[in-house]
Design an enzyme around this catalytic site. Structure first.
Site, PDB file in Angstrom:
ATOM      1  N   CYS A  37      55.050 -38.951  -1.053  1.00  0.00           N
ATOM      2  CA  CYS A  37      53.746 -38.080  -1.144  1.00  0.00           C
ATOM      3  C   CYS A  37      52.987 -37.463  -0.040  1.00  0.00           C
ATOM      4  O   CYS A  37      52.386 -36.137   0.178  1.00  0.00           O
ATOM      5  CB  CYS A  37      53.039 -38.022  -2.176  1.00  0.00           C
ATOM      6  SG  CYS A  37      53.661 -38.975  -3.887  1.00  0.00           S
ATOM      7  N   THR A  38      52.980 -38.532   0.444  1.00  0.00           N
ATOM      8  CA  THR A  38      52.381 -38.059   1.879  1.00  0.00           C
ATOM      9  C   THR A  38      53.312 -37.507   3.323  1.00  0.00           C
ATOM     10  O   THR A  38      52.391 -36.084   3.969  1.00  0.00           O
ATOM     11  CB  THR A  38      51.968 -39.881   2.682  1.00  0.00           C
ATOM     12  OG1 THR A  38      51.296 -40.073   2.232  1.00  0.00           O
ATOM     13  CG2 THR A  38      51.166 -39.407   3.778  1.00  0.00           C
TER      14      THR A  38
END
Length: 219
Positions: A46-47
């Site tokens: 997700c980062t």
């Protein structure tokens, strides 16, 4: 797929985000929007994704598309996490809002609940889902990825171009199409209509069936 999907109207939910509170329909406005969920803050895939979304935001903006992220973590967590996202993707700023959903109600309305995964307390977590919404507030396209697979921004940009092209003209885009490639004319358009609608001309593929259904043009 059960729940919100292609052709459905986006629920006009009021959401709390890193950029304040607003209703979804107000945010979409008369343009387009990409609403995408991620399983959790401070997670590896997700980062990278949110950083890439920030990197592509200008390209989406050129097409009249707004971005809206979502996870079940709270606003403070989002704001802290943004620092990591921006550090990992140098030169990018997360200017788009990220929705907080600690009660896990919004993900249910938006059909973004992972069917299998639960958090440490047994609560549902968001799937890696994405909806592209048009100015009529209808869902035009939905992607659903497993937690292990990050999204490809070039593909998201490509399908936005395809959707907007189809919305403007009575055309569809063939396999592996990208901006600038020929498109195909809808089967609902007769050859006579096609001559009027596409004065630049079109080419009919010579197929064994001799049926003239595969017609290419440039728009």
């Amino acid at each position: 797929m059960p729940g919100l999907t292609i052709g459905d109207t986006l629920p006009n939910l009021e959401v709390e985000t890193t950029k304040g509170k607003f209703k979804l329909h107000d945010y979409v406005g008369d343009g387009w929007a990409i609403i995408f969920s991620h399983p959790g803050d401070f997670t590896p895939v997700c980062t990278t994704e949110l950083g890439k979304m920030a990197a592509y935001e200008e390209e989406f903006s050129k097409r009249g598309v707004k971005l809206l992220g979502l996870s079940c973590d709270d606003i403070q967590s989002h704001n802290d996490w943004i620092k990591d996202i921006e550090a990992y993707t140098p030169g990018c700023k997360v200017n788009y809002p990220i929705v907080a959903d600690p009660n896990r109600e919004i993900i249910k309305h938006l059909n973004m609940v992972d069917p299998d995964e639960k958090d440490s307390t047994g609560n549902p977590v968001p799937s890696r889902a994405l909806h592209i919404v048009g100015g009529d507030k209808e869902v035009k396209l939905s992607f659903l990825y497993p937690a292990s697979t990050g999204r490809n921004m070039e593909e998201i940009l490509r399908v936005v171009d395809s959707l907007q092209k189809a919305a403007k003209h009575k055309v569809a885009t063939p396999a592996n199409w990208k901006q600038g490639d020929p498109v195909v004319i809808s089967p609902t358009v007769s050859n006579e209509q096609a001559k009027q609608m596409f004065p630049q001309g079109y080419k009919i593929a010579d197929l064994p069936s001799k049926k003239e259904y595969l017609r290419f043009t440039n728009v």
